[in-house]
Design an enzyme around this catalytic site. Structure first.
Site, PDB file in Angstrom:
ATOM      1  N   ASP A   1       8.135  -9.917   5.132  1.00 26.43           N
ATOM      2  CA  ASP A   1       6.794 -10.051   4.785  1.00 26.43           C
ATOM      3  C   ASP A   1       6.639 -11.202   3.828  1.00 26.43           C
ATOM      4  OD1 ASP A   1       4.032  -8.892   4.388  1.00 26.43           O
ATOM      5  OD2 ASP A   1       4.616  -8.502   2.231  1.00 26.43           O
TER       6      ASP A   1
ATOM      7  N   CYS B   1      -0.720  11.533   3.633  1.00 25.80           N
ATOM      8  CA  CYS B   1       0.498  12.404   4.160  1.00 25.80           C
ATOM      9  C   CYS B   1       1.621  12.506   2.908  1.00 25.80           C
ATOM     10  CB  CYS B   1       1.234  11.803   5.350  1.00 25.80           C
ATOM     11  SG  CYS B   1       2.305  10.288   4.852  1.00 25.80           S
TER      12      CYS B   1
ATOM     13  N   GLU C   1       5.532 -12.383  10.413  1.00 22.64           N
ATOM     14  CA  GLU C   1       4.181 -12.364  10.992  1.00 22.64           C
ATOM     15  C   GLU C   1       3.709 -13.714  11.095  1.00 22.64           C
ATOM     16  OE1 GLU C   1       0.822  -9.727   8.528  1.00 22.64           O
ATOM     17  OE2 GLU C   1       2.325 -10.355   7.453  1.00 22.64           O
TER      18      GLU C   1
ATOM     19  N   CYS D   1       0.004   7.632   0.501  1.00 17.78           N
ATOM     20  CA  CYS D   1      -0.916   7.970   1.551  1.00 17.78           C
ATOM     21  C   CYS D   1      -1.287   9.296   1.557  1.00 17.78           C
ATOM     22  CB  CYS D   1       0.170   7.585   2.868  1.00 17.78           C
ATOM     23  SG  CYS D   1      -0.645   7.936   4.037  1.00 17.78           S
TER      24      CYS D   1
ATOM     25  N   CYS E   1       3.165   7.831   8.670  1.00 15.74           N
ATOM     26  CA  CYS E   1       2.383   8.684   9.543  1.00 15.74           C
ATOM     27  C   CYS E   1       1.463   8.177  10.355  1.00 15.74           C
ATOM     28  CB  CYS E   1       1.505   9.656   8.563  1.00 15.74           C
ATOM     29  SG  CYS E   1       0.250   8.867   7.617  1.00 15.74           S
TER      30      CYS E   1
ATOM     31  N   CYS F   1       0.271   3.042   6.974  1.00 15.77           N
ATOM     32  CA  CYS F   1       1.400   3.989   6.629  1.00 15.77           C
ATOM     33  C   CYS F   1       2.610   4.028   7.527  1.00 15.77           C
ATOM     34  CB  CYS F   1       0.891   5.295   6.105  1.00 15.77           C
ATOM     35  SG  CYS F   1       2.305   6.319   5.888  1.00 15.77           S
TER      36      CYS F   1
ATOM     37  N   ASP G   1       4.553  -4.180  -0.277  1.00 17.09           N
ATOM     38  CA  ASP G   1       5.538  -5.062   0.575  1.00 17.09           C
ATOM     39  C   ASP G   1       6.690  -4.549   1.343  1.00 17.09           C
ATOM     40  OD1 ASP G   1       3.680  -7.033  -0.566  1.00 17.09           O
ATOM     41  OD2 ASP G   1       5.320  -7.705  -2.328  1.00 17.09           O
TER      42      ASP G   1
HETATM   43 ZN   LIG Z   1       1.157   8.605   5.707  1.00 14.48          ZN
END
Ligand SMILES: [Zn+2]
Length: 368
Positions: free
Chosen positions: A188, A346, A272, A344, A328, A325, A353
């Site tokens: 990244d 979850c 990327e 998150c 999940c 995320c 990063d």
């Molecule tokens: Zn999550």
């Protein structure tokens, strides 16, 4: 299982006064010929929808050298002028391939000054380089050895804005493949750190960079205060250019070490596609430098992966790597740049990063 590749080896050199004068004249002629041919090709296309190619420009150059007004072109080495026409040809090919913008005129102030000599334009003898129209060899500082039995096919001479002279020798080199591995890494491109790896490692900027950047900012402020066209302004410009050159040199050195390590340790490297970012104008110094290093990092990864038989996978630039995320699969709607850590729904806690790098890796592996 070794592989032969073409590789450029770049060194500093110190020209004699005559060599410096001859090279400066040659640089001027190279720029002149490039701009003249660009104008000719553009005009032929605009007025007559006619595509003028390299061979035609080369013939026209012979005629041009015989004209009284442009006879000075016949006084410098012929090869670099022909190479200028070839470089223009390459620029047009990239444009027609939609890989680059339309070729631009070279400006005296902004363009890098260089001249390329192919075999007809130099002699390579006992480890010394003699350029056409010069009696003495170039005084090169061999900071690292050339490959065993190297026989340069192209020699490119340049001078940077800090006034330093460089010679780059294109040679055949033997690459030994890196050890077999099944490791994969996602990268990244960061702003706070240079890059973050899916392994969790954060690669920070090279040492001294913070201090160098502060110096550069100061040198640029001083430069902006100097009166235009004054001797002091030129001095200030040189100084700023020297600091900038030092930053880019250290960066390049650092990026070489980093990319060599990444390519040796991993069979698959996922990045990327950030080309679009470079098109956004940004005058912030830090961003400009980090964008430049990202481009350089990517170029290095491309050719080193090719050398060592590794796979470089590019993930689409619209992929929401930071907001997804990794645990999940929920995508957050918004996340401002200053959010460095988040949790998150979850319950998973993310370092922004590292999570992004892991998502890039997963997306890259899924693409293959
Ligand atoms: Zn999550």
């Amino acid at each position: 299982m070794t592989q032969q590749v073409k590789r450029a080896f770049k060194y500093r050199f110190y020209p004699t006064d005559e060599q410096a004068a001859e090279l400066s004249r040659t640089f001027g002629c190279v720029r002149y010929v490039y701009n003249w041919a660009l104008h000719m090709r553009s005009e032929a296309y605009a007025l007559h929808s006619k595509n003028v190619g390299y061979a035609e420009t080369d013939r026209a150059l012979t005629v041009l050298k015989r004209q009284p007004d442009t006879a000075f072109l016949a006084e410098v080495a012929a090869v670099p002028l022909q190479q200028a026409l070839r470089h223009l040809q390459t620029a047009f090919a990239a444009f027609f391939d939609k890989r680059a913008k339309y070729p631009r005129f070279k400006s005296k102030k902004k363009s890098r000054m260089s001249a390329a000599y192919t075999r007809a334009g130099f002699r390579w003898r006992n480890g010394q380089i003699f350029l056409a129209k010069m009696n003495a060899p170039l005084d090169i500082r061999w900071s690292r050895p050339l490959p065993e039995g190297a026989d340069p096919s192209t020699v490119t001479v340049s001078r940077d804005s800090a006034g330093r002279w460089f010679v780059s020798l294109l040679c055949e080199d033997t690459i030994t493949p890196a050890p077999a591995t099944t490791n994969a890494v996602g990268i990244d491109a960061g702003i706070t750190s240079l890059v973050t790896l899916s392994s969790g490692e954060k690669v920070t900027n090279p040492r001294h960079e913070r201090r160098d950047r502060a110096r550069l900012a100061k040198a640029q402020r001083e430069l902006s205060r100097k009166a235009k066209d004054s001797a002091n302004r030129e001095k200030a410009r040189r100084k700023a250019a020297r600091v900038h050159a030092r930053i880019t040199d250290r960066r390049r050195d650092f990026l070489h070490k980093l990319t060599t390590r990444l390519v040796r340790e991993n069979q698959t490297v996922v990045i990327e596609d950030l080309t679009v970012r470079n098109m956004l104008k940004n005058h912030k110094l830090a961003r400009a430098i980090s964008d430049a290093s990202w481009t350089e990092l990517r170029t290095m990864l491309e050719y080193k992966c090719a050398w060592y038989g590794r796979d470089l996978v590019t993930v689409d630039r619209w992929f929401p790597s930071s907001k997804l995320c990794g645990a999940c699969g929920t995508v957050r709607e918004e996340m401002s740049l200053n959010v460095r850590e988040w949790t998150c729904e979850c319950g998973t806690m993310h370092d922004r990063d590292v999570n992004a790098a892991r998502n890039i890796l997963a997306a890259g592996l899924a693409e293959r």
